[in-house]
Design an enzyme around this catalytic site. Structure first.
Site, PDB file in Angstrom:
ATOM      1  N   LYS A 191     -10.610  16.358  17.356  1.00 22.28           N
ATOM      2  CA  LYS A 191      -9.616  15.558  15.992  1.00 22.28           C
ATOM      3  C   LYS A 191      -9.716  16.795  15.046  1.00 22.28           C
ATOM      4  O   LYS A 191     -10.455  16.814  14.153  1.00 22.28           O
ATOM      5  CB  LYS A 191     -10.460  14.314  15.741  1.00 22.28           C
ATOM      6  CG  LYS A 191      -9.975  13.160  16.664  1.00 22.28           C
ATOM      7  CD  LYS A 191     -10.384  12.101  15.704  1.00 22.28           C
ATOM      8  CE  LYS A 191      -9.377  11.536  14.929  1.00 22.28           C
ATOM      9  NZ  LYS A 191      -7.866  11.488  15.095  1.00 22.28           N
TER      10      LYS A 191
ATOM     11  N   ASP B 235      -8.056  13.386   9.711  1.00 19.18           N
ATOM     12  CA  ASP B 235      -7.812  11.979  10.214  1.00 19.18           C
ATOM     13  C   ASP B 235      -8.815  11.806  10.674  1.00 19.18           C
ATOM     14  O   ASP B 235      -9.577  12.056  11.801  1.00 19.18           O
ATOM     15  CB  ASP B 235      -6.519  12.268  11.120  1.00 19.18           C
ATOM     16  CG  ASP B 235      -6.460  10.872  11.861  1.00 19.18           C
ATOM     17  OD1 ASP B 235      -6.498   9.827  11.342  1.00 19.18           O
ATOM     18  OD2 ASP B 235      -6.147  11.043  13.143  1.00 19.18           O
TER      19      ASP B 235
ATOM     20  N   TYR C 199       0.783  -1.150   0.108  1.00 20.01           N
ATOM     21  CA  TYR C 199       0.150   0.071   0.089  1.00 20.01           C
ATOM     22  C   TYR C 199       0.870   1.230  -0.004  1.00 20.01           C
ATOM     23  O   TYR C 199       1.665   1.393   1.015  1.00 20.01           O
ATOM     24  CB  TYR C 199      -0.813   0.139   1.212  1.00 20.01           C
ATOM     25  CG  TYR C 199      -1.824   0.969   1.293  1.00 20.01           C
ATOM     26  CD1 TYR C 199      -2.743   1.497   0.492  1.00 20.01           C
ATOM     27  CD2 TYR C 199      -1.859   1.679   2.674  1.00 20.01           C
ATOM     28  CE1 TYR C 199      -3.775   2.519   0.739  1.00 20.01           C
ATOM     29  CE2 TYR C 199      -2.800   2.693   2.831  1.00 20.01           C
ATOM     30  CZ  TYR C 199      -3.627   3.025   2.088  1.00 20.01           C
ATOM     31  OH  TYR C 199      -4.631   4.137   2.301  1.00 20.01           O
TER      32      TYR C 199
ATOM     33  N   TYR D 179     -11.595  -5.406   7.490  1.00 22.20           N
ATOM     34  CA  TYR D 179     -10.259  -5.175   7.930  1.00 22.20           C
ATOM     35  C   TYR D 179     -10.396  -3.704   9.000  1.00 22.20           C
ATOM     36  O   TYR D 179     -10.017  -3.941  10.158  1.00 22.20           O
ATOM     37  CB  TYR D 179      -9.272  -4.605   6.826  1.00 22.20           C
ATOM     38  CG  TYR D 179      -8.033  -4.047   7.370  1.00 22.20           C
ATOM     39  CD1 TYR D 179      -6.856  -4.813   7.529  1.00 22.20           C
ATOM     40  CD2 TYR D 179      -7.747  -2.820   7.418  1.00 22.20           C
ATOM     41  CE1 TYR D 179      -5.654  -4.530   8.265  1.00 22.20           C
ATOM     42  CE2 TYR D 179      -6.596  -2.277   8.097  1.00 22.20           C
ATOM     43  CZ  TYR D 179      -5.427  -3.114   8.356  1.00 22.20           C
ATOM     44  OH  TYR D 179      -4.310  -2.710   8.879  1.00 22.20           O
ATOM     45  N   HIS D 180     -11.153  -2.741   8.518  1.00 19.75           N
ATOM     46  CA  HIS D 180     -11.204  -1.544   9.431  1.00 19.75           C
ATOM     47  C   HIS D 180     -11.850  -1.687  10.648  1.00 19.75           C
ATOM     48  O   HIS D 180     -11.730  -1.045  11.412  1.00 19.75           O
ATOM     49  CB  HIS D 180     -11.461  -0.480   8.606  1.00 19.75           C
ATOM     50  CG  HIS D 180     -10.546  -0.121   7.314  1.00 19.75           C
ATOM     51  ND1 HIS D 180     -10.943  -0.687   6.301  1.00 19.75           N
ATOM     52  CD2 HIS D 180      -9.378   0.332   7.216  1.00 19.75           C
ATOM     53  CE1 HIS D 180      -9.853  -0.606   5.286  1.00 19.75           C
ATOM     54  NE2 HIS D 180      -9.111   0.074   5.987  1.00 19.75           N
TER      55      HIS D 180
ATOM     56  N   HIS E 251      -9.368   8.294  11.880  1.00 19.50           N
ATOM     57  CA  HIS E 251      -9.081   7.179  12.774  1.00 19.50           C
ATOM     58  C   HIS E 251      -9.338   7.722  14.114  1.00 19.50           C
ATOM     59  O   HIS E 251      -8.411   8.282  14.726  1.00 19.50           O
ATOM     60  CB  HIS E 251      -7.533   6.651  12.381  1.00 19.50           C
ATOM     61  CG  HIS E 251      -7.477   6.000  11.074  1.00 19.50           C
ATOM     62  ND1 HIS E 251      -7.404   6.612  10.118  1.00 19.50           N
ATOM     63  CD2 HIS E 251      -7.712   4.677  11.056  1.00 19.50           C
ATOM     64  CE1 HIS E 251      -7.032   5.827   9.073  1.00 19.50           C
ATOM     65  NE2 HIS E 251      -7.252   4.283   9.492  1.00 19.50           N
TER      66      HIS E 251
END
Length: 659
Positions: A527, A531, A4, A158-159, A533
């Site tokens: 935040k 971003d 990636y 996945y996430h 996450h």
């Protein structure tokens, strides 16, 4: 086999791709920067500090041309990690392929295009669930007819695991997303019933492989079993080839540690084996993180190391030469059945709520993930779940890999952002402005109706429209969406039992609030930037709440101005900023400056994220009270430190209460 990759500029990323292909990489996996993922041009206020950091900026057709220069797209398999703006990036990719003289029908690759997990974990969503599902549906319907070898969606459990999902939740939430998407395509009427099997055959998945080898392998067998049942029973697909569970894997990044990062190599190998040893549930494509991803952006050499891990398994070992090694195993069969049964029950629960989209909007899915993640963190902090080098076997010899941390990761030159912005302005000045505006007007008209949006998007690409302009045109029609944070509804994961560390912190917080003459200490968790996450921010917010704080958490994607405005309005005692994208050097000083100008310069600011030591020192030198990185895994201890910083800022004597 791919890594990636993407950073800085289209030109720099093109050079990296061609170098990786020469080393034996067999496909491309494109990482886009956060402005590209969230539909902002690099000159937008929210893009500040984010341009080119976690991927490559693609602002318009010219950038895509430079990104793919001298790479024959008709012969390439390209994965693009893109979701809210997936239709746009696919259109740019198709136009560049046409310019190369490629037969579009022969293009192969994948657009991630899974918006549900963006609401739950990665945070790059833009539009509300309904319009987002429409964009996904339109891409699928278009590719099945025009780009039949393309995977139009890569449903990403996945996430979900990165956000705390258990194996049962990972299976159930991914499958519920697949059902929502397939139902939407079917109900749209864009694909004739006799061709619906072709739609099912193009659905692909992107799965996480964690370090619990047996459980992860059995999870993949359970995934395969459930997918076969859903496609056969719900959609009547008779051809077993169309029902095949096709998945790629990125092995777990959540479990990579900043402490003793050399241990990450054996973690990566174990996780890769879980999705390659079992032939009956083997991944079709594997990409591996680098050993130093918990430290910062991997260098080309680090990516090469990860590629070589795959090549050794494929070309030196005999692991891929035999039939399934676990066929007939009572242990494997029992665990697979357990996971499949649990996942099926959760799928049915979500369907009773109205499906995946309804479960997103109600906050159910997010709150369950926040709770699962909190429970995992609690097990690590108590020592019940052992992480080598983190909460056990912590002594270590000096590490030659990280002896010079300033060169152990790659850094993006801050000047890149200005270069990209200047290039964008030149592009706008030299394009056919009338054609661009006509294309945008047609896109809005199409969005207000019910036609497939891909043709209008292709014309926008050809007309020189920019990423931000395409997204803003759709924002004007669809609106924007702020997903539920899951914090307020998350249950208590660590009870403040008498004698516990959390009870001590809670007592210290209560004593401090009493001395300050307020009911409870108030913490703003913010935040800034793009971003998305948010796992770390959510866990701090939940634990601070359980320690007796009043927590102000408004979710992701805030400007420094918005954060400071909220801090002043709520009269908070501390501001905590969470940034994992590398934009801390730009955004944190801005927050500090704005607090001072607002008369709140005495409010302590703490920062958490993937922050190299030199950057952490620089932040402390300009007034940041404390910096936390992935090695600081004790959340209760962090909350205790927050109380300490509040006391220091308010000139209160230290409390003799252990934290």
């Amino acid at each position: 086999m791919r890594t990636y990759a993407g950073h800085s500029t289209a030109e720099a990323s093109n050079e990296l791709y061609r170098r990786n292909l020469a080393k034996g990489q067999t496909g491309l996996s494109i990482a886009f920067d956060l402005p590209t993922q969230t539909g902002y041009d690099p000159d937008h206020v929210l893009a500040r500090g984010e341009v080119g950091r976690v991927g490559v900026p693609v602002c318009h057709l010219g950038d895509m041309r430079r990104l793919l220069k001298d790479i024959p797209l008709e012969r390439m398999n390209t994965s693009m990690t893109i979701n809210a703006t997936a239709m746009w990036l696919l259109a740019l990719y198709q136009v560049v392929a046409e310019e190369q003289g490629a037969d579009v029908a022969r293009l192969s690759g994948t657009t991630q295009n899974d918006i549900v997990k963006e609401y739950l974990s990665r945070g790059t969503h833009v539009f509300p669930p309904g319009p987002s599902l429409r964009l996904t549906t339109d891409v699928i319907a278009y590719t099945v007819t025009h780009i039949p070898k393309w995977n139009p969606i890569n449903i990403c459990s996945y996430h979900l695991q990165e956000a705390g999902a258990t194996p049962v939740q990972e299976i159930a939430y991914a499958m519920s997303t697949a059902v929502a998407v397939l139902d939407a395509v079917r109900d749209s009427g864009q694909v004739p019933p006799e061709r619906f099997g072709d739609v099912v055959a193009r659905i692909s998945f992107f799965v996480n492989a964690g370090v619990r080898f047996v459980e992860e392998m059995c999870k993949m067998r359970a995934f395969t079993r459930i997918w076969d049942r859903i496609t056969r029973e719900r959609y009547g697909v008779e051809d077993p080839r169309q029902r095949r569970f096709r998945y790629g894997v990125q092995v777990n990044s959540l479990g990579l540690t900043e402490a003793q990062p050399e241990n990450n190599v054996q973690r990566i190998v174990l996780e890769m084996l879980a999705v390659t040893l079992s032939k009956d549930a083997r991944a079709r494509a594997v990409q591996l993180p680098a050993w130093n991803e918990a430290l910062g952006l991997p260098r080309p050499w680090d990516q090469q190391w990860s590629l070589r891990i795959q090549q050794v398994l494929a070309h030196e070992s005999d692991l891929l030469e035999y039939d399934d090694l676990f066929a007939g195993s009572h242990v494997v069969e029992a665990k697979t059945a357990e996971l499949a049964e649990g996942a099926w029950a959760e799928i049915e629960r979500i369907q009773e709520m109205g499906g995946a989209m309804a479960a997103v909007e109600s906050g159910y899915l997010k709150s369950r993930l926040v709770a699962s993640h909190a429970e995992r963190r609690a097990r690590i902090e108590s020592g019940e779940e052992k992480i080598v080098g983190v909460n056990c076997f912590e002594s270590t010899e000096p590490n030659p890999l990280t002896a010079d941390l300033d060169t152990a990761v790659m850094t993006v030159d801050p000047a890149v952002e200005a270069q990209v912005v200047a290039s964008l302005h030149r592009w706008r000045e030299t394009r056919d402005e009338d054609r661009a505006q006509r294309a945008l007007a047609e896109l809005k008209r199409a969005a207000a109706g019910e036609v497939n949006l891909m043709p209008a998007t292709l014309e926008c690409a050809r007309a020189g429209v920019t990423t931000g302009e395409w997204a803003w045109a759709l924002r004007d029609v669809f609106g924007e969406y702020r997903a539920p944070t899951g914090v307020s509804s998350a249950p208590v994961a660590v009870p403040a039992e008498e004698g516990s560390a959390l009870a001590a912190v809670r007592a210290k917080a209560e004593a401090t609030a009493a001395e300050l003459g307020c009911g409870r200490l108030r913490l703003l968790v913010g935040k800034p930037g793009l971003d998305g996450h948010s796992n770390g921010a959510e866990q701090i917010a939940v634990r601070a709440r359980d320690a007796g704080f009043e927590v102000v958490y408004q979710g992701i994607r805030l400007t420094p101005e918005q954060i400071v405005s909220a801090a002043v309005a709520e009269d908070v005692h501390c501001v905590g900023l969470s940034i994992l994208s590398g934009s801390h050097a730009e955004l944190v000083p801005d927050v500090l400056d704005r607090l001072r100008r607002a008369g709140a310069g005495d409010v302590p600011v703490i920062v958490g994220g993937i922050i190299p030591p030199a950057d952490a020192e620089a932040l402390r030198s300009i007034g940041v009270a404390a910096v936390f990185t992935p090695k600081d895994f004790g959340i209760t201890e962090i909350v205790g430190r927050i109380v300490d910083e509040i006391r220091t800022a308010n000139k209160l004597d230290p409390l003799e209460v252990p934290a």
